[in-house]
Design an enzyme around this catalytic site. Structure first.
Site, PDB file in Angstrom:
ATOM      1  N   PRO A 199      48.601  50.306  38.697  1.00 23.52           N
ATOM      2  CA  PRO A 199      47.225  50.610  39.109  1.00 23.52           C
ATOM      3  C   PRO A 199      47.038  50.432  40.611  1.00 23.52           C
ATOM      4  O   PRO A 199      47.590  49.524  41.222  1.00 23.52           O
ATOM      5  CB  PRO A 199      46.382  49.576  38.327  1.00 23.52           C
ATOM      6  CG  PRO A 199      47.248  49.140  37.197  1.00 23.52           C
ATOM      7  CD  PRO A 199      48.649  49.233  37.680  1.00 23.52           C
ATOM      8  N   GLY A 200      46.263  51.333  41.208  1.00 24.91           N
ATOM      9  CA  GLY A 200      45.915  51.212  42.618  1.00 24.91           C
ATOM     10  C   GLY A 200      46.930  51.747  43.595  1.00 24.91           C
ATOM     11  O   GLY A 200      46.777  51.565  44.799  1.00 24.91           O
ATOM     12  N   THR A 201      47.966  52.421  43.109  1.00 22.91           N
ATOM     13  CA  THR A 201      49.015  52.897  44.016  1.00 22.91           C
ATOM     14  C   THR A 201      48.706  54.266  44.614  1.00 22.91           C
ATOM     15  O   THR A 201      49.456  54.734  45.471  1.00 22.91           O
ATOM     16  CB  THR A 201      50.368  52.959  43.283  1.00 22.91           C
ATOM     17  OG1 THR A 201      50.207  53.656  42.035  1.00 22.91           O
ATOM     18  CG2 THR A 201      50.896  51.569  43.018  1.00 22.91           C
ATOM     19  N   LYS A 218      47.599  57.277  42.674  1.00 20.47           N
ATOM     20  CA  LYS A 218      47.862  58.453  41.835  1.00 20.47           C
ATOM     21  C   LYS A 218      46.678  59.420  41.869  1.00 20.47           C
ATOM     22  O   LYS A 218      46.860  60.628  42.062  1.00 20.47           O
ATOM     23  CB  LYS A 218      48.148  58.006  40.396  1.00 20.47           C
ATOM     24  CG  LYS A 218      49.356  57.099  40.266  1.00 20.47           C
ATOM     25  CD  LYS A 218      49.636  56.744  38.819  1.00 20.47           C
ATOM     26  CE  LYS A 218      48.553  55.868  38.226  1.00 20.47           C
ATOM     27  NZ  LYS A 218      48.449  54.545  38.887  1.00 20.47           N
ATOM     28  N   HIS A 247      50.556  17.537  45.449  1.00 13.75           N
ATOM     29  CA  HIS A 247      51.053  18.641  44.607  1.00 13.75           C
ATOM     30  C   HIS A 247      51.422  19.844  45.480  1.00 13.75           C
ATOM     31  O   HIS A 247      52.540  20.389  45.357  1.00 13.75           O
ATOM     32  CB  HIS A 247      49.963  19.025  43.589  1.00 13.75           C
ATOM     33  CG  HIS A 247      50.368  20.130  42.659  1.00 13.75           C
ATOM     34  ND1 HIS A 247      50.772  19.898  41.362  1.00 13.75           N
ATOM     35  CD2 HIS A 247      50.447  21.473  42.828  1.00 13.75           C
ATOM     36  CE1 HIS A 247      51.073  21.048  40.785  1.00 13.75           C
ATOM     37  NE2 HIS A 247      50.872  22.029  41.649  1.00 13.75           N
ATOM     38  N   GLU A 248      50.514  20.258  46.345  1.00 18.29           N
ATOM     39  CA  GLU A 248      50.789  21.428  47.191  1.00 18.29           C
ATOM     40  C   GLU A 248      51.869  21.119  48.224  1.00 18.29           C
ATOM     41  O   GLU A 248      52.678  21.994  48.561  1.00 18.29           O
ATOM     42  CB  GLU A 248      49.500  21.875  47.886  1.00 18.29           C
ATOM     43  CG  GLU A 248      48.378  22.298  46.954  1.00 18.29           C
ATOM     44  CD  GLU A 248      48.782  23.427  46.021  1.00 18.29           C
ATOM     45  OE1 GLU A 248      49.666  24.216  46.388  1.00 18.29           O
ATOM     46  OE2 GLU A 248      48.211  23.526  44.921  1.00 18.29           O
TER      47      GLU A 248
END
Length: 629
Positions: free
Chosen positions: A225-227, A229, A446-447
């Protein structure tokens, strides 16, 4: 009109008068007290209306409510089943009252006493026309609706009921102002070349037919999607200079039986009269799904009937009619095999996600209308957006303009584009989120664990920045710049698994306990380890086997393509891979615990750190990705 009909059904309804319903007991009391002036029987309503004497209303307290609003009456009504029975009952009551009175007063004239208790009962035998008027009104409405439908049918308008089987395709031709051309389609070089050849065939057919070539009957645009077409199809409409019919697969779907097939027939019949032309069907998977998969559909599936008609029409054209079918989908794996065969869709054009050079071209297209700062380097942003589709890049450019306007700027700067990327990737910043100091410390470690492990591993993606500012559903995030590879080795996937588990490993190394904050990390590593074992054949125990189904035929399967014993082995191997990567992450962090603590403290203070901060603590990365010359 309906309100008027309801009014005619109840013509005697008058809300301005006070009128009460009574029973037989109160009626006898009214007769005994000589309060009744007259009565009127209404046949259509099966009731008797009772009007009181003016003297009783003025002198008796129980009738005080009728003095202002309903002095003239009727004041009461009683519902009856049969007027003859009611009349006889009234006479019996009057006779009993008269006889009782004469027993105590024998000297009184009986006729005079009866006149005191008697009252007139008139009969209204008129028929109610409310129901008749109601049905006549409905008939008029029906005739009006049919007349409007026939007018729509004669005029060819889309609103007519008899046009429900007509095609809903939108026609683009030389008279239509469609400004989209191939110049507006950046990237997609391979797909654009294929489509340009089809357009050239329509413009110069002799160039190909002289050599014995035949026009392709159809081309299917396939991609995520979103390429681009649909944008590519719009460019075809602008460049072809031939009639271009555009519609969606869902335009064929209707609740009425046979409508979808009728619309397909009408579409192709119209296309024949406009040849040479192009028919574009967007989201063709709405009607092109493989037949026979829906076991609940029954014998007469309207979608399958529509697909059957489409297959017949596509295969029914001769090779020189000049009609080309162009369709788009992001689920080619679920399409029916008969639809994909040569002779219907001769070509499948794959529209993939753009690479760095193509993303730069897409950026250049979408910043045309932006007031962009001359310091903005589009090549830098093309490298910062791996995995972005054309629609994502368009969203980034638009979002950057909104952010710049929100801050009162006159031009879009580099910081606005970076903020737009953060907004799209991580979600909206939750400024009002209340996080305790203890939670903030856990999130920071954590990060920092993600960043530290990724920095020290050879094949992990290079870090861009780390933040503990809550965005979307996440409380913190680490931004990476993944290398755009065409193939991935086992070592690279294991390093990515280890870096992903670095956050939870940091919690255990520093605090001696773990939290629920690693949910998305665990989901990611489980899927990645499963793919290594089941799809890519990267596990020694399972061996060089793949259970991946590229055709999509197993999507509705109730059984797995391997035995229970193999399933148990797969679960065991997935667990081994994940636990091994987790142990590796803990070992790395234990060896660099002081540096991890230093990094986390800086993150708590600044809330955002970049690759330069890690380089100052851990030193330069030993394993820099090789760049192509």
């Amino acid at each position: 009109m309906v309100v008027a009909l309801l009014f005619f059904m109840n013509p005697n309804q008058n809300t301005s008068k006070v009128r009460e319903e009574i029973g037989s007991v109160k009626l006898e009391r009214l007769i005994a007290n000589k309060d009744i002036e007259s009565a009127r029987y209404i046949q259509k309503d099966n009731m008797v209306e009772i009007t009181l004497k003016e003297r009783s209303i003025k002198t008796k307290a129980e009738f005080e409510k009728f003095r202002e609003k309903n002095e003239k009456g009727p004041q009461f009504f009683i519902t009856i089943a049969d007027f003859k029975v009611f009349n006889e009952n009234v006479k019996d009551v009057q006779n009993n009252i008269v006889q009782d009175y004469l027993k105590t007063n024998p000297e009184v004239d009986e006729s005079a006493v009866r006149n005191d208790y008697n009252f007139d009962i008139k009969q209204d035998t008129s028929k109610s026309w409310g129901i008749e008027i109601f049905w006549i009104g409905l008939m008029i409405l029906f005739l009006f609706f049919m007349f409007s439908s026939f007018r729509g049918m004669r005029g060819g308008g889309p609103g007519g009921i008899f046009n429900i089987g007509k095609s809903r395709a939108q026609l683009f031709d030389s008279k239509t102002n469609d400004n989209v051309s191939f110049k507006d389609v950046a990237g997609l070089e391979g797909a654009k070349y294929e489509v340009e050849e089809i357009v050239d065939f329509l413009k110069n057919p002799k160039k190909y037919t002289e050599l014995g070539g035949k026009i392709p009957k159809g081309a299917l645009l396939v991609g995520p999607p979103g390429t681009g077409k649909t944008l590519l199809a719009k460019a075809v409409a602008g460049e072809a200079k031939v009639p271009f019919f555009s519609l969606s697969g869902s335009d064929f779907v209707e609740m009425f039986v046979g409508v979808g097939a009728s619309r397909v027939r009408d579409l192709f019949q119209t296309a024949k009269t406009k040849a040479p032309c192009i028919i574009f069907i967007d989201e063709i998977d709405a009607i092109g799904r493989a037949r026979g998969r829906n076991v609940m559909s029954g014998a007469n599936d309207e979608r399958e009937n529509t697909l059957n008609q489409l297959l017949t029409e596509m295969d029914g054209f001769s090779t020189n009619t000049g009609v080309i079918i162009l369709a788009a989908t992001n689920r080619a794996d679920i399409l029916d095999r008969a639809l994909l065969r040569a002779g219907r869709f001769d070509r499948q054009i794959h529209v993939e996600l753009p690479n760095a050079n193509e993303r730069k071209g897409i950026f250049e297209v979408h910043v045309r209308n932006l007031k962009l700062s001359p310091e903005v380097d589009l090549e830098y942003f093309a490298k910062q957006t791996p995995g972005f589709s054309g629609a994502d890049i368009a969203n980034v450019c638009n979002e950057s303009a909104l952010i710049a306007a929100r801050h009162g700027k006159k031009i879009v700067e580099k910081e606005d584009l970076l903020a737009a990327i953060d907004r799209i990737v991580g979600g909206l910043e939750r400024r009002g989120s209340m996080i305790s100091l203890e939670e903030k410390k856990v999130i920071a470690y954590h990060e920092s664990g993600h960043a530290a492990v990724g920095w020290l591993l050879e094949h992990a993606s290079p870090l861009v920045k780390v933040t503990i500012v809550p965005r979307g559903k996440s409380l913190g995030a680490a931004w990476y710049l993944p290398e755009e590879r065409h193939i991935t080795t086992t070592e690279q996937m294991l390093d990515e698994l280890t870096a992903t588990l670095g956050g939870r490993a940091a919690e255990e190394v520093v605090f001696g306990k773990i939290s629920t904050g690693a949910l998305s990390d665990l989901e990611k590593v489980t899927k990645q380890a499963y793919a290594m074992v089941v799809f890519y054949g990267l596990n020694e125990t399972i061996g060089n086997m793949s259970f991946y189904d590229s055709t999509g035929q197993q999507e509705y399967a109730l059984t797995k393509p391997y035995s229970e014993k193999t399933a148990q082995q797969i679960d065991e191997e997935i667990s081994k891979i994940i636990e091994s990567a987790y142990k590796r992450a803990k070992d790395i962090l234990n060896e660099n615990k002081e540096k991890l603590t230093q990094l986390a403290e800086i993150l708590i203070e600044k809330e955002v750190i970049f690759a330069e901060d890690l380089e100052a603590i851990f030193g330069a990365r030993k394993h820099q990705p090789e760049k192509l010359a």
